[in-house]
Write a protein that holds these residues in place. Structure first.
Motif, PDB file in Angstrom:
ATOM      1  N   ALA A 175      36.626  44.679  25.420  1.00 11.59           N
ATOM      2  CA  ALA A 175      37.416  43.446  25.439  1.00 11.59           C
ATOM      3  C   ALA A 175      36.558  42.269  24.998  1.00 11.59           C
ATOM      4  CB  ALA A 175      37.974  43.195  26.836  1.00 11.59           C
ATOM      5  N   ARG A 176      37.224  41.162  24.655  1.00 11.74           N
ATOM      6  CA  ARG A 176      36.535  39.931  24.256  1.00 11.74           C
ATOM      7  C   ARG A 176      36.436  38.940  25.419  1.00 11.74           C
ATOM      8  NH1 ARG A 176      32.949  39.611  20.925  1.00 11.74           N
ATOM      9  NH2 ARG A 176      34.176  41.149  19.785  1.00 11.74           N
ATOM     10  N   PHE A 177      37.363  39.040  26.368  1.00 11.45           N
ATOM     11  CA  PHE A 177      37.336  38.162  27.540  1.00 11.45           C
ATOM     12  C   PHE A 177      38.116  38.809  28.674  1.00 11.45           C
ATOM     13  CE2 PHE A 177      41.103  37.094  25.140  1.00 11.45           C
ATOM     14  CZ  PHE A 177      42.091  36.886  26.080  1.00 11.45           C
ATOM     15  N   GLY A 178      37.843  38.378  29.900  1.00 12.12           N
ATOM     16  CA  GLY A 178      38.583  38.832  31.062  1.00 12.12           C
ATOM     17  C   GLY A 178      39.494  37.725  31.561  1.00 12.12           C
ATOM     18  N   ILE A 179      40.299  38.028  32.562  1.00 10.92           N
ATOM     19  CA  ILE A 179      41.168  37.037  33.198  1.00 10.92           C
ATOM     20  C   ILE A 179      40.896  37.078  34.691  1.00 10.92           C
ATOM     21  CG2 ILE A 179      43.551  36.338  33.690  1.00 10.92           C
ATOM     22  CD1 ILE A 179      44.373  37.614  31.064  1.00 10.92           C
ATOM     23  N   ALA A 180      40.530  35.939  35.262  1.00  5.32           N
ATOM     24  CA  ALA A 180      40.258  35.866  36.691  1.00  5.32           C
ATOM     25  C   ALA A 180      41.557  36.014  37.472  1.00  5.32           C
ATOM     26  CB  ALA A 180      39.578  34.530  37.022  1.00  5.32           C
ATOM     27  N   PRO A 181      41.480  36.404  38.746  1.00  2.00           N
ATOM     28  CA  PRO A 181      42.704  36.613  39.526  1.00  2.00           C
ATOM     29  C   PRO A 181      43.484  35.326  39.750  1.00  2.00           C
ATOM     30  CG  PRO A 181      40.779  36.686  40.949  1.00  2.00           C
ATOM     31  CD  PRO A 181      40.271  36.670  39.538  1.00  2.00           C
ATOM     32  N   PHE A 182      44.801  35.439  39.799  1.00  2.00           N
ATOM     33  CA  PHE A 182      45.673  34.307  40.095  1.00  2.00           C
ATOM     34  C   PHE A 182      45.966  34.243  41.594  1.00  2.00           C
ATOM     35  CE2 PHE A 182      45.768  34.088  35.724  1.00  2.00           C
ATOM     36  CZ  PHE A 182      46.672  33.173  35.209  1.00  2.00           C
ATOM     37  N   ARG A 183      45.177  34.947  42.375  1.00  2.00           N
ATOM     38  CA  ARG A 183      45.369  35.005  43.824  1.00  2.00           C
ATOM     39  C   ARG A 183      44.949  33.689  44.456  1.00  2.00           C
ATOM     40  NH1 ARG A 183      42.879  39.952  47.389  1.00  2.00           N
ATOM     41  NH2 ARG A 183      43.999  39.547  49.354  1.00  2.00           N
ATOM     42  N   PRO A 184      45.855  33.013  45.178  1.00  2.00           N
ATOM     43  CA  PRO A 184      45.483  31.746  45.823  1.00  2.00           C
ATOM     44  C   PRO A 184      44.362  31.963  46.836  1.00  2.00           C
ATOM     45  CG  PRO A 184      47.868  32.020  45.792  1.00  2.00           C
ATOM     46  CD  PRO A 184      47.278  33.336  45.372  1.00  2.00           C
ATOM     47  N   GLY A 185      43.402  31.054  46.852  1.00  2.00           N
ATOM     48  CA  GLY A 185      42.337  31.130  47.847  1.00  2.00           C
ATOM     49  C   GLY A 185      41.354  32.257  47.606  1.00  2.00           C
ATOM     50  N   CYS A 186      41.088  32.603  46.350  1.00  2.51           N
ATOM     51  CA  CYS A 186      40.149  33.679  46.035  1.00  2.51           C
ATOM     52  C   CYS A 186      38.816  33.073  45.599  1.00  2.51           C
ATOM     53  CB  CYS A 186      40.720  34.561  44.926  1.00  2.51           C
ATOM     54  SG  CYS A 186      39.673  35.966  44.506  1.00  2.51           S
TER      55      CYS A 186
END
Length: 232
Positions: A175-186
């Motif tokens: 991959a070229r980039f990742g996506i951080a979690p959209f989990r509130p308060g992480c």
């Protein structure tokens, strides 16, 4: 367990708030911290949140907390690459989190749709569970629902590492980039650490970061998608 909204309101994580029992669980957690000589967390942000949550329960942690860097798999470490994807191949982003709705996966579909709309960026969604037992689905079937919802989007590929760490590394490294979690308060994420260890930037929503990193427009996503790994 809990985080804070932009307005400073305590927000309980759904994973520990079944039947509305989050606050009793948090009280028990604070009582345990009060009895300990030392508490270990993975970031300064987590330390500030834990201290603030404990203070609401009249527990003053003082100097008890220490931030210890999160663990990383030594096999998932690579220097930043400088090569661009092959012409016409398109950049690949990877979403390598568990697909529970409360992990924020339910908020990923719309940004993912915008991300891949141009066709120059593809999204690789990791199915880390595979086929789960009926008992597990009965407790929470959101991973299957989220997987199917994302799989229906164009230019989205659902893949499995089949429990093989080498295959997992190859899928992340491709991959070229990742996506951080959209989990509130992480305050931290093992999946993001995996991406960063492989030289991939991992932008995420502003509510889980010190500063806004969420990509808002197609030009921004294309810029990250086609830039060299390790460059933000």
């Amino acid at each position: 367990m809990a985080g804070y909204t932009g307005g400073g309101r305590l927000q309980l994580d759904p994973s520990l708030n079944d039947a509305g029992l989050g606050r009793p669980v948090l009280l028990a957690f604070a009582a345990g911290l009060a009895a300990c000589d030392r508490g270990l967390v993975h970031s300064s942000m987590a330390a500030s949140w834990v201290s603030a949550a404990a203070a609401r329960m009249a527990v003053n942690l003082g100097e008890k907390l220490r931030a210890v860097p999160a663990p990383r798999d030594e096999r998932l470490v690579s220097g930043p690459a400088t090569t661009l994807p092959a012409s016409g191949a398109g950049a690949i982003g990877v979403y390598n989190h568990r697909l529970y709705a409360h992990y924020g996966t339910g908020q990923v579909a719309d940004p993912a749709r915008d991300l891949v709309a141009s066709g120059t960026v593809r999204l690789r969604v990791m199915d880390l569970f595979g086929r789960r037992r009926a008992e597990c689905k009965g407790l929470d079937d959101s991973p299957e629902k989220m997987r199917d919802q994302l799989a229906d989007l164009p230019h989205v590929q659902v893949v499995s590492d089949r429990g093989d760490r080498v295959r997992y590394k190859d899928l992340v490294a491709g991959a070229r980039f990742g996506i951080a979690p959209f989990r509130p308060g992480c305050p931290w994420s093992m999946s993001v650490i995996d991406c960063q260890g492989m030289g991939l930037p991992a932008p995420g929503p502003s509510r889980t970061c010190r500063r806004p990193l969420l990509l808002q427009t197609a030009p921004q996503t294309n810029h990250v998608g086609h830039g060299p790994k390790g460059k933000k």
